[in-house]
Design a protein around this motif. Structure first.
Motif, PDB file in Angstrom:
ATOM      1  N   TRP A 386       0.830  -1.205   0.000  1.00 40.73           N
ATOM      2  CA  TRP A 386       0.000   0.000   0.000  1.00 40.73           C
ATOM      3  C   TRP A 386       0.859   1.248   0.000  1.00 40.73           C
ATOM      4  O   TRP A 386       1.817   1.347   0.762  1.00 40.73           O
ATOM      5  CB  TRP A 386      -0.903   0.027   1.228  1.00 40.73           C
ATOM      6  CG  TRP A 386      -1.729  -1.201   1.404  1.00 40.73           C
ATOM      7  CD1 TRP A 386      -1.464  -2.272   2.208  1.00 40.73           C
ATOM      8  CD2 TRP A 386      -2.964  -1.497   0.745  1.00 40.73           C
ATOM      9  NE1 TRP A 386      -2.453  -3.213   2.091  1.00 40.73           N
ATOM     10  CE2 TRP A 386      -3.398  -2.759   1.201  1.00 40.73           C
ATOM     11  CE3 TRP A 386      -3.744  -0.804  -0.185  1.00 40.73           C
ATOM     12  CZ2 TRP A 386      -4.570  -3.356   0.747  1.00 40.73           C
ATOM     13  CZ3 TRP A 386      -4.914  -1.399  -0.618  1.00 40.73           C
ATOM     14  CH2 TRP A 386      -5.315  -2.653  -0.162  1.00 40.73           C
ATOM     15  N   VAL A 387       0.508   2.218  -0.848  1.00 39.94           N
ATOM     16  CA  VAL A 387       1.132   3.531  -0.736  1.00 39.94           C
ATOM     17  C   VAL A 387       0.330   4.391   0.234  1.00 39.94           C
ATOM     18  O   VAL A 387       0.876   5.235   0.945  1.00 39.94           O
ATOM     19  CB  VAL A 387       1.277   4.207  -2.116  1.00 39.94           C
ATOM     20  CG1 VAL A 387      -0.065   4.556  -2.718  1.00 39.94           C
ATOM     21  CG2 VAL A 387       2.158   5.434  -2.018  1.00 39.94           C
ATOM     22  N   VAL A 388      -0.993   4.187   0.282  1.00 36.03           N
ATOM     23  CA  VAL A 388      -1.852   4.709   1.350  1.00 36.03           C
ATOM     24  C   VAL A 388      -2.521   3.492   1.959  1.00 36.03           C
ATOM     25  O   VAL A 388      -3.275   2.789   1.282  1.00 36.03           O
ATOM     26  CB  VAL A 388      -2.902   5.712   0.825  1.00 36.03           C
ATOM     27  CG1 VAL A 388      -3.761   6.221   1.979  1.00 36.03           C
ATOM     28  CG2 VAL A 388      -2.230   6.873   0.109  1.00 36.03           C
ATOM     29  N   TYR A 389      -2.245   3.234   3.209  1.00 37.37           N
ATOM     30  CA  TYR A 389      -2.557   1.955   3.839  1.00 37.37           C
ATOM     31  C   TYR A 389      -4.042   1.596   3.711  1.00 37.37           C
ATOM     32  O   TYR A 389      -4.924   2.353   4.132  1.00 37.37           O
ATOM     33  CB  TYR A 389      -2.156   2.000   5.312  1.00 37.37           C
ATOM     34  CG  TYR A 389      -2.071   0.640   5.963  1.00 37.37           C
ATOM     35  CD1 TYR A 389      -1.111  -0.281   5.553  1.00 37.37           C
ATOM     36  CD2 TYR A 389      -2.950   0.286   6.970  1.00 37.37           C
ATOM     37  CE1 TYR A 389      -1.018  -1.521   6.144  1.00 37.37           C
ATOM     38  CE2 TYR A 389      -2.873  -0.962   7.576  1.00 37.37           C
ATOM     39  CZ  TYR A 389      -1.904  -1.868   7.155  1.00 37.37           C
ATOM     40  OH  TYR A 389      -1.821  -3.108   7.752  1.00 37.37           O
ATOM     41  N   ASN A 390      -4.271   0.441   3.068  1.00 39.25           N
ATOM     42  CA  ASN A 390      -5.610  -0.128   2.877  1.00 39.25           C
ATOM     43  C   ASN A 390      -6.513   0.714   1.976  1.00 39.25           C
ATOM     44  O   ASN A 390      -7.720   0.450   1.888  1.00 39.25           O
ATOM     45  CB  ASN A 390      -6.327  -0.359   4.217  1.00 39.25           C
ATOM     46  CG  ASN A 390      -5.799  -1.580   4.948  1.00 39.25           C
ATOM     47  OD1 ASN A 390      -5.225  -2.480   4.339  1.00 39.25           O
ATOM     48  ND2 ASN A 390      -5.979  -1.600   6.251  1.00 39.25           N
ATOM     49  N   LEU A 391      -5.938   1.721   1.287  1.00 41.88           N
ATOM     50  CA  LEU A 391      -6.740   2.570   0.397  1.00 41.88           C
ATOM     51  C   LEU A 391      -6.215   2.575  -1.033  1.00 41.88           C
ATOM     52  O   LEU A 391      -6.998   2.448  -1.986  1.00 41.88           O
ATOM     53  CB  LEU A 391      -6.786   4.009   0.930  1.00 41.88           C
ATOM     54  CG  LEU A 391      -7.569   4.244   2.223  1.00 41.88           C
ATOM     55  CD1 LEU A 391      -7.433   5.708   2.647  1.00 41.88           C
ATOM     56  CD2 LEU A 391      -9.039   3.882   2.036  1.00 41.88           C
ATOM     57  N   LEU A 392      -4.927   2.759  -1.214  1.00 43.76           N
ATOM     58  CA  LEU A 392      -4.352   2.865  -2.557  1.00 43.76           C
ATOM     59  C   LEU A 392      -3.099   2.004  -2.636  1.00 43.76           C
ATOM     60  O   LEU A 392      -2.160   2.190  -1.851  1.00 43.76           O
ATOM     61  CB  LEU A 392      -4.003   4.319  -2.883  1.00 43.76           C
ATOM     62  CG  LEU A 392      -3.369   4.573  -4.261  1.00 43.76           C
ATOM     63  CD1 LEU A 392      -4.353   4.227  -5.387  1.00 43.76           C
ATOM     64  CD2 LEU A 392      -2.895   6.021  -4.382  1.00 43.76           C
ATOM     65  N   ARG A 393      -3.100   1.077  -3.587  1.00 41.71           N
ATOM     66  CA  ARG A 393      -1.941   0.200  -3.759  1.00 41.71           C
ATOM     67  C   ARG A 393      -0.834   0.912  -4.528  1.00 41.71           C
ATOM     68  O   ARG A 393      -1.106   1.736  -5.416  1.00 41.71           O
ATOM     69  CB  ARG A 393      -2.338  -1.084  -4.491  1.00 41.71           C
ATOM     70  CG  ARG A 393      -3.243  -1.990  -3.673  1.00 41.71           C
ATOM     71  CD  ARG A 393      -3.576  -3.276  -4.421  1.00 41.71           C
ATOM     72  NE  ARG A 393      -4.428  -4.128  -3.598  1.00 41.71           N
ATOM     73  CZ  ARG A 393      -3.978  -5.010  -2.699  1.00 41.71           C
ATOM     74  NH1 ARG A 393      -2.657  -5.167  -2.539  1.00 41.71           N
ATOM     75  NH2 ARG A 393      -4.816  -5.729  -1.993  1.00 41.71           N
TER      76      ARG A 393
END
Length: 459
Positions: A386-393
């Protein structure tokens, strides 16, 4: 090579190189405030010379840090367009806050700090030094806040769908005080204080070994040793609190940091080891149930392991995350032992007779820098995929139109330019260290003005 991997390598290289300098600026800023405060209190000119000498080195690190930090902002747009659109409102507000509350404060007082020695009163100059120091600390605040939001998002909602989705702030202060920001910020600050303190310890240990600037170096060494001892112990506490936060907010990362695979079982704590991802085994020296005890004060309490998550939701480079994390922890323990032993010898009044220990301090300047770097590697690689945890891979966040050849070409150029800058930094730093803490019209260990020196020689 894969475009995503190249984009990640390029950003990792530029941010790792840049991060050599901001911790030094923050750490040296604290010591400049201490040196100047001691001069105002005691009127001992040696503290004045220490402040002037280390201000020159602070200016060098600050300048290189500013130059190398600009590149990363362009990389967000060129290589990580989807990410930039997704977090633009969040990251942009944090960067704007840095400019308003941090960089303006820091740069506003910087001119007085560098050029105001003989133009303003000493207390005014001290105020400027404090302003620059606070500005550097506030700058770290907003960068860490932005990064911490990626680790533990809060105070937002999602607008749009698919690759056009983006996060918008719904509560600015909830975004700022997200679940991981305070723990990570204190950890970063203390790491910066240690980087600055150990640079001062290294330089003045070198002077003492060469029997140069002995009186002034002993004063600087003692002050930096106190700072290093306090904050090396403090780093142990902030690191523990940060690990507790990771256990709650990012359990997959914690499992990777400790090489813990079983989905729901007591977790061992490894002093060092090697992780075999295929066999899900760790070979090394461990404390059975040690991680469970640190987290829950009970050796038998289960800890969530990597097998509790789908393979696509786990960090892919588990052994690398494990090694980086344990190297950071190992260096932290080593710094505590080193500073406590040196403090003990200081009270015994035989610290400066231990030449072998002074040589250790000369080369110890690398230890906080390595710990700071590998700590960030563990944190960022442990957040994957994740680059934004649990939102954007991460695989969805890079620019779709940039080719691997374009990134590779720019990476080579960055490597060449940054190598030149690093060589220039080392050359200028070495030149300032060789020149020493006194100006040409001042004598070693006896900071007399030119007029007094002339009067003495004449009589």
């Amino acid at each position: 090579m894969d475009t995503e991997i190249l984009a990640r390598v390029q950003f990792a290289f530029t941010v790792a190189y840049h991060y050599i300098y901001p911790p030094l600026s923050i750490g040296l800023g604290l010591l400049l405030v201490i040196f100047e405060s001691l001069y105002l209190r005691t009127k001992n000119p040696e503290y004045h010379h220490l402040a002037k000498f280390w201000t020159k080195i602070f200016a060098l690190t600050f300048g290189i840090g500013v130059v190398t930090g600009i590149v990363m902002e362009f990389e967000f747009g060129t290589n990580w367009a989807v990410y930039s659109r997704y977090v633009g409102d969040i990251f942009g507000s944090a960067l704007a806050a840095e400019g308003i509350f941090a960089f303006a404060l820091e740069s506003g007082f910087l001119g007085v700090l560098l050029f105001g020695w003989n133009r303003v009163k000493p207390w005014v100059h001290l105020v400027a030094t404090i302003g620059v120091f606070l500005g550097s600390m506030f700058s770290a605040v907003w960068i860490v806040v932005a990064n911490s939001w990626q680790q533990t998002p809060a105070g937002y909602h999602i607008v749009g769908e698919g690759l056009q989705a983006r996060a918008e702030i719904t509560d600015f202060w909830e975004m700022v005080f997200n679940p991981s920001s305070i723990d990570r910020l204190t950890h970063v600050w203390l790491g910066a204080f240690l980087a600055g303190a150990f640079l001062v310890l290294s330089v003045h240990a070198y002077y003492l070994l060469k029997n140069k600037y002995v009186s002034i170096s002993k004063k600087a060494f003692k002050i930096a040793l106190v700072v290093a001892t306090i904050f090396s112990l403090g780093q142990l506490l902030t690191g523990h609190e940060s690990a507790n936060g990771v256990a709650v907010n990012q359990p997959a990362k914690l499992a990777a940091l400790e090489g813990h695979f079983e989905a729901n079982a007591p977790a061992d704590m490894y002093l060092f080891g090697w992780v075999n991802k295929e066999t899900q085994e760790v070979t090394g020296i461990k404390i059975p149930g040690g991680l469970s005890f640190l987290l829950h004060q009970d050796f038998d309490t289960p800890v969530t392991g990597l097998n509790a998550f789908a393979e696509k939701d786990r960090p892919s480079q588990i052994n690398a995350v494990f090694q980086f994390y344990h190297l950071m922890v190992g260096i932290g323990i080593l710094l505590i032992i080193l500073t406590l032993y040196a403090t003990y010898l200081l009270f015994r009044k035989n610290l400066f007779s231990k030449r072998w220990l002074l040589w250790v301090f000369v080369f110890s300047v690398f230890l906080p820098q390595i710990a700071n770097q590998v700590g960030w590697f563990a944190a960022e690689m442990g957040r994957q995929p994740w680059v934004v945890y649990n939102l954007l891979r991460t695989s969805d966040a890079f620019s779709q139109t940039v080719t691997d050849n374009q990134i590779l070409f720019s990476l080579i150029l960055f490597f060449i330019v940054y190598s030149i800058l690093f060589i220039l930094f080392i050359y200028l730093l070495s030149k300032k260290i060789q020149k020493g803490p006194y100006d040409e019209d001042e004598t070693d260990d006896r900071p007399l003005t030119k007029e007094i020196t002339k009067a003495i020689t004449t009589n």
